[in-house]
Design an enzyme around this catalytic site. Structure first.
Site, PDB file in Angstrom:
ATOM      1  N   HIS A 174      -9.395   1.289   4.455  1.00 51.20           N
ATOM      2  CA  HIS A 174      -8.139   1.348   5.206  1.00 51.20           C
ATOM      3  C   HIS A 174      -8.336   2.252   6.418  1.00 51.20           C
ATOM      4  O   HIS A 174      -9.130   3.197   6.368  1.00 51.20           O
ATOM      5  CB  HIS A 174      -7.034   1.893   4.296  1.00 51.20           C
ATOM      6  N   ASN A 216       0.868  -1.186   0.000  1.00 48.77           N
ATOM      7  CA  ASN A 216       0.000   0.000   0.000  1.00 48.77           C
ATOM      8  C   ASN A 216       0.899   1.228   0.000  1.00 48.77           C
ATOM      9  O   ASN A 216       1.522   1.534   1.006  1.00 48.77           O
ATOM     10  CB  ASN A 216      -0.886  -0.037   1.259  1.00 48.77           C
ATOM     11  N   GLY A 271       2.544   2.136  10.741  1.00 49.93           N
ATOM     12  CA  GLY A 271       3.500   3.225  10.591  1.00 49.93           C
ATOM     13  C   GLY A 271       4.193   3.611  11.890  1.00 49.93           C
ATOM     14  O   GLY A 271       4.874   4.620  11.968  1.00 49.93           O
ATOM     15  N   SER A 328       3.473  -2.262  10.242  1.00 54.93           N
ATOM     16  CA  SER A 328       4.919  -2.341  10.446  1.00 54.93           C
ATOM     17  C   SER A 328       5.524  -3.694  10.060  1.00 54.93           C
ATOM     18  O   SER A 328       6.455  -4.173  10.712  1.00 54.93           O
ATOM     19  CB  SER A 328       5.276  -1.972  11.898  1.00 54.93           C
ATOM     20  N   GLU A 386      -5.420  -4.909  10.399  1.00 53.15           N
ATOM     21  CA  GLU A 386      -4.364  -3.928  10.653  1.00 53.15           C
ATOM     22  C   GLU A 386      -4.673  -3.185  11.953  1.00 53.15           C
ATOM     23  O   GLU A 386      -5.461  -2.242  11.952  1.00 53.15           O
ATOM     24  CB  GLU A 386      -4.297  -2.923   9.502  1.00 53.15           C
ATOM     25  N   GLU A 421      -6.761   4.615   7.561  1.00 58.59           N
ATOM     26  CA  GLU A 421      -6.591   6.059   7.296  1.00 58.59           C
ATOM     27  C   GLU A 421      -7.839   6.625   6.628  1.00 58.59           C
ATOM     28  O   GLU A 421      -8.195   7.784   6.856  1.00 58.59           O
ATOM     29  CB  GLU A 421      -5.322   6.288   6.457  1.00 58.59           C
TER      30      GLU A 421
HETATM   31  P1  PGA Z   1       2.901   0.190   7.628  1.00 53.45           P
HETATM   32  O1  PGA Z   1       1.431   0.441   6.984  1.00 53.45           O
HETATM   33  O2  PGA Z   1       3.402  -1.091   7.020  1.00 53.45           O
HETATM   34  O3  PGA Z   1       3.687   1.395   7.222  1.00 53.45           O
HETATM   35  O4  PGA Z   1       2.707   0.090   9.111  1.00 53.45           O
HETATM   36  C1  PGA Z   1       0.537  -0.596   6.769  1.00 53.45           C
HETATM   37  C2  PGA Z   1      -0.729  -0.060   6.159  1.00 53.45           C
HETATM   38  O5  PGA Z   1      -1.185   1.025   6.555  1.00 53.45           O
HETATM   39  O6  PGA Z   1      -1.352  -0.707   5.273  1.00 53.45           O
END
Ligand code: PGA
Length: 244
Positions: free
Chosen positions: A90, A4, A168, A208, A162, A92
């Site tokens: 997602h 992603n 992140g 992560s 997730e 976000e």
């Molecule tokens: P990350 O993000 O691997 O940077 O933690 C995962 C995601 O948001 O799909």
């Protein structure tokens, strides 16, 4: 293994990435690889990936077939530029754009109708985990975003777990914590769609994921793949994850 890219990489950077990434995954015919660049780079990414086992996905879509929805993108439009996959809801999108399970459901239906494979994202926030609400939140998200699908539609989806506190942040869920959540998600799917469909459901872990931790996560029985953000932006890192 799905990458992603969020709101990273221009069209030139997308092309450069694919030129570097393709040879690194040339011997991985047994792996499914998905890259999700931004909308404006989907078509060129699909062109650069043609003839390889790298497939392209959108990061979002709108559920209507077409219409007066300024700024939105339909499932058919994604399919027409070469997408096979699409991320839905997602965290976000849920956090900054207030997307709900009900909208995720409509988006999943629209994606399936256009032949795309939805990757429906769920996961608890840090506050929900601390309050001991992880399982009730996951149950609500599974039932709300995919529980209403017809069984044959459900057979076409992928779920990504997730935990928001691991995205992140560098804080990966331990393989045991991730496995516990994945097992719970599969059990909830079983209650909705029966044992066979739940057993063949693919559940990706995200948060992560890195070359250094992917092996221990993938060793868990209910973890079927990974949705990778930050580490998918570097072709060598993502290739190492694909080749775990
Ligand atoms: P990350 O993000 O691997 O940077 O933690 C995962 C995601 O948001 O799909």
């Amino acid at each position: 293994m799905a990458g992603n890219w969020k709101m990273y990489k221009t069209c030139g950077q997308t092309r450069d990435y694919l030129a570097r990434f393709r040879p690194l995954v040339a011997n991985t015919a047994d792996r499914e690889i998905v890259l999700c660049p931004t909308f404006v780079n989907l078509e060129s990414a699909a062109r650069e990936a043609a003839g390889s086992n790298i497939e392209i996905g959108g990061q979002n879509l709108f559920w209507a077939k077409e219409g007066a929805y300024t700024g939105e993108i339909s499932a058919d439009m994604l399919a027409a530029v070469g997408c096979r996959w699409v991320l839905i809801a997602h965290s976000e999108r849920r956090q900054y754009f207030h997307e709900t399970d009900e909208e995720a459901f409509k988006k999943a239906e629209a994606a399936i109708a256009s032949g795309l494979t939805p990757i429906v994202c769920i996961g608890e926030t840090p506050a929900e985990r601390e309050a001991g609400e992880t399982f009730s939140i996951l149950e609500k998200q599974v039932r709300g975003s995919v529980g209403g699908l017809a069984p044959e539609q459900f057979a076409k989806i992928t779920i990504a777990y997730e935990p928001v506190w691991a995205i992140g942040t560098g804080k990966t869920a331990t393989p045991e914590i991730a496995q516990e959540a994945h097992q719970f998600i599969r059990r909830t799917a079983e209650q909705c769609f029966g044992g066979d469909r739940a057993a063949s459901l693919r559940i990706l872990y995200g948060g992560s994921v890195k070359p250094a931790n992917v092996k221990s996560l993938m060793a868990q029985p209910d973890i079927d793949g990974a949705l990778v953000g930050g580490a998918s932006l570097d072709p060598a890192d993502f290739a190492a994850i694909v080749n775990f």
